[in-house]
Motif scaffolding. Structure first.
Motif, PDB file in Angstrom:
ATOM      1  N   ALA A  49      -7.827   6.159   4.569  1.00 24.03           N
ATOM      2  CA  ALA A  49      -6.671   6.903   4.601  1.00 24.03           C
ATOM      3  C   ALA A  49      -6.732   8.247   5.419  1.00 24.03           C
ATOM      4  O   ALA A  49      -6.077   9.227   5.879  1.00 24.03           O
TER       5      ALA A  49
ATOM      6  N   GLU B  51     -11.125   3.493   1.313  1.00 24.18           N
ATOM      7  CA  GLU B  51      -9.619   3.728   0.052  1.00 24.18           C
ATOM      8  C   GLU B  51      -8.660   2.231   1.110  1.00 24.18           C
ATOM      9  O   GLU B  51      -7.832   3.243   1.877  1.00 24.18           O
TER      10      GLU B  51
ATOM     11  N   SER C 170      -6.159   0.271   0.183  1.00 22.16           N
ATOM     12  CA  SER C 170      -5.632   0.577  -0.084  1.00 22.16           C
ATOM     13  C   SER C 170      -4.447   1.409   0.857  1.00 22.16           C
ATOM     14  O   SER C 170      -3.520   1.406   0.811  1.00 22.16           O
ATOM     15  N   GLU C 171      -4.768   2.246   1.355  1.00 20.79           N
ATOM     16  CA  GLU C 171      -3.717   2.986   2.551  1.00 20.79           C
ATOM     17  C   GLU C 171      -3.503   2.630   2.768  1.00 20.79           C
ATOM     18  O   GLU C 171      -2.721   3.201   4.673  1.00 20.79           O
TER      19      GLU C 171
ATOM     20  N   SER D 238     -11.649   1.163  -3.096  1.00 14.04           N
ATOM     21  CA  SER D 238     -10.040   1.752  -3.008  1.00 14.04           C
ATOM     22  C   SER D 238     -10.310   2.178  -4.990  1.00 14.04           C
ATOM     23  O   SER D 238     -11.454   2.330  -6.165  1.00 14.04           O
TER      24      SER D 238
ATOM     25  N   ARG E 270      -7.426   3.271  -6.289  1.00 12.80           N
ATOM     26  CA  ARG E 270      -6.651   2.583  -7.491  1.00 12.80           C
ATOM     27  C   ARG E 270      -6.865   1.252  -7.563  1.00 12.80           C
ATOM     28  O   ARG E 270      -7.613   0.450  -6.977  1.00 12.80           O
TER      29      ARG E 270
ATOM     30  N   ALA F  12      -0.903  -2.047  -6.965  1.00 12.39           N
ATOM     31  CA  ALA F  12       0.071  -1.969  -5.267  1.00 12.39           C
ATOM     32  C   ALA F  12       0.401  -3.680  -5.439  1.00 12.39           C
ATOM     33  O   ALA F  12       1.400  -3.893  -4.364  1.00 12.39           O
TER      34      ALA F  12
ATOM     35  N   GLN G 242       2.684  -3.352  -2.083  1.00 11.35           N
ATOM     36  CA  GLN G 242       2.327  -2.567  -1.403  1.00 11.35           C
ATOM     37  C   GLN G 242       1.197  -2.746  -0.940  1.00 11.35           C
ATOM     38  O   GLN G 242       0.100  -2.219   0.416  1.00 11.35           O
TER      39      GLN G 242
ATOM     40  N   THR H  40      -5.715  13.819  -4.686  1.00  6.22           N
ATOM     41  CA  THR H  40      -6.056  12.272  -5.002  1.00  6.22           C
ATOM     42  C   THR H  40      -5.600  12.636  -6.165  1.00  6.22           C
ATOM     43  O   THR H  40      -5.657  11.723  -7.011  1.00  6.22           O
TER      44      THR H  40
ATOM     45  N   SER I 157       0.645   6.831  -3.752  1.00  7.48           N
ATOM     46  CA  SER I 157      -0.187   6.597  -2.610  1.00  7.48           C
ATOM     47  C   SER I 157      -0.148   8.283  -1.698  1.00  7.48           C
ATOM     48  O   SER I 157       0.320   8.742  -2.149  1.00  7.48           O
TER      49      SER I 157
ATOM     50  N   ARG J 117      -1.645   8.931   1.235  1.00  7.37           N
ATOM     51  CA  ARG J 117      -0.226   8.943   2.344  1.00  7.37           C
ATOM     52  C   ARG J 117       1.276   9.362   1.425  1.00  7.37           C
ATOM     53  O   ARG J 117       0.961  10.003   2.689  1.00  7.37           O
TER      54      ARG J 117
END
Length: 454
Positions: free
Chosen positions: A178, A220, A222-223, A260, A262, A267, A272, A416, A425, A427
């Motif tokens: 991230a 992270e 997920s980013e 993560s 998230r 996602a 995503q 966050t 997200s 980002r």
């Protein structure tokens, strides 16, 4: 952590290096900025550069950026004039350290970049179950997905798994997906060949190769954008990578851990995150409970942090009074262990006697400590209420902007937490805030609200 000193290693700079080594850092040294960039691109790696302020720090940072190398820089020097120190900061240095060095200042800078000595403290049964599971799988090479709220200790758990594994003596390399811009992350992970793009004047070894034989933590995950997700999937499946601009694959031998905050299944459903990559990463899932669900850990962690920061500030032991412990247990800790650590750091500094009483436990702005931490659920409810006010006659963009900024106010600028509440997200949130800044719209900074916000 790995510290690279750039400059002639004599006198006070040598003393700074010794202090860093005594504090647990692995120190290397080069004389020139060209040698520094060569050191980084060769895969020997560094988590921080300490650079003599008399050198061209701007040129060093520009050379690194041209080759997609991201390492923070601090400047240092003896009897440096204020304008030179300011110039180093303007050139991109994160901090200036005067020499002769103060041990506590060197330690604080090292800790701000990477705190490798975070022990696994677990007294609560819910956390002990997770650790027992981690112990069972640590010796394997299975990929591990570590999930939990921001600040709950995911990277500490990743280091714990690495230290318990058969790769413990090999490198542990962490990459925050991230924190690194998308256009730099590919080179950061996979490296590149000379001429792969403008500025690539030589081969650069990426984090996969730096971690060879050891463990790579993708923080992270997920980013990460979809294109890099596909490349990561191939690396995990084939145990080989392709440098950017490379002519052929490079074999690797690493274990991959990922974190993560998230819900990656959500996602995946939203398109995503790749489902096949989730399956590949999620061989084992270590789900860390939030601090509010591990009450027996609160006091154990608080006492650890009180001892840590009392020692760091040259103070005697600061025991926590029973009434202060009651106040700590009553809070729901939306920022989890990270918030508790910051709270205890403040309390050590604010304690008026040898004991930490409830009067020393304060919020970041010095206000009274409250049991209500503004949990995610309560903030979500407040944000939803905000969204319903005064929307008639406004554009979708205006309503979205108002909701984002009001949610940030409620979260005291915590990006966050706000992203979690908004269901986007981090980002995406940062991109929105960048746009608002460019439009001249006030944006709350971490720990703050906009002027006049409730």
């Amino acid at each position: 952590m790995r510290l690279l000193i750039v400059g002639s290693l004599g006198g006070q700079l040598h003393t700074a290096a010794k202090i860093a080594i005594d504090r647990g850092a692995k120190v290397a040294q080069v004389d020139t900025i060209n040698q520094a960039t060569s050191h980084l691109r060769a895969g020997r790696g560094a988590d921080l550069l300490m650079v003599d302020a008399s050198l061209d720090i701007g040129a060093l940072i520009a050379a690194n950026e041209a080759e997609r190398i991201t390492v923070p820089v601090v400047a240092c020097g003896v009897n440096v004039k204020p304008d030179i120190a300011a110039s180093a900061i303007r050139a991109g240095a994160k901090e200036f350290i005067p020499l002769p060095p103060e041990a506590d200042l060197i330690a604080a800078v090292l800790e701000a970049v990477a705190d490798d000595e975070q022990p696994m403290i677990a007294r609560d049964a819910s956390m002990q179950k997770v650790i027992e599971f981690a112990n069972q799988i640590a010796a394997s090479d299975a990929s591990v997905l570590i999930t939990g709220e921001s600040g709950s200790g995911k990277e500490v758990m990743a280091r714990y798994v690495h230290n318990k594994s058969k790769r413990a003596a090999a490198p542990f390399i962490s990459v925050n997906c991230a924190a690194i811009p998308e256009n730099l992350l590919e080179s950061e992970l996979f490296g590149h060949e000379k001429g792969a793009f403008t500025g690539a004047v030589a081969r650069r070894i990426g984090k996969f190769e730096e971690a060879n034989g050891g463990t790579l933590l993708l923080d992270e995950i997920s980013e990460m954008d979809a294109r890099l997700q596909a490349k990561l999937l191939r690396a995990l499946q084939e145990r080989e990578i392709d440098r950017v601009g490379g002519a052929g694959p490079v074999k690797i031998d690493i274990r991959v851990l990922a974190t993560s905050n998230r819900d990656l299944r959500k996602a995946v459903a939203e398109g995503q995150f790749r489902e096949d990559l989730l399956f590949r990463l999620n061989v084992v899932n270590l789900a860390l409970p939030p601090l509010r669900e591990r009450p027996d850990d609160i006091i154990a962690l608080a006492e650890h942090f009180a001892r840590k920061y009392a020692a760091a500030n040259g103070l005697g032991d600061r025991p926590i009074s029973d009434t202060a412990k009651t106040a700590l247990i009553a809070r729901d800790w939306p920022g989890n262990v990270r918030e508790l650590e910051n709270t205890m750091h403040r309390s050590v500094l604010l304690a008026s006697g040898q004991e930490i009483g409830p009067e020393a436990i304060r919020m970041p702005d010095g206000s009274l400590f409250t049991a209500s931490g503004g949990s995610t659920a309560s903030r979500a409810a407040e944000a939803a209420d905000v969204a319903q006010r005064n929307q008639v006659g406004r554009t979708v963009a205006e309503v979205e902007q108002n909701l984002i900024l009001e949610t940030l106010d409620h979260c005291l600028g915590n990006r966050t937490h706000a992203a979690n509440i908004l269901g986007i997200s981090i980002r995406t949130l940062r991109n929105k805030l960048k746009l608002y800044n460019e439009q001249g719209v006030p944006v709350p900074q971490p720990g703050e609200t906009r002027a006049g916000a409730a």
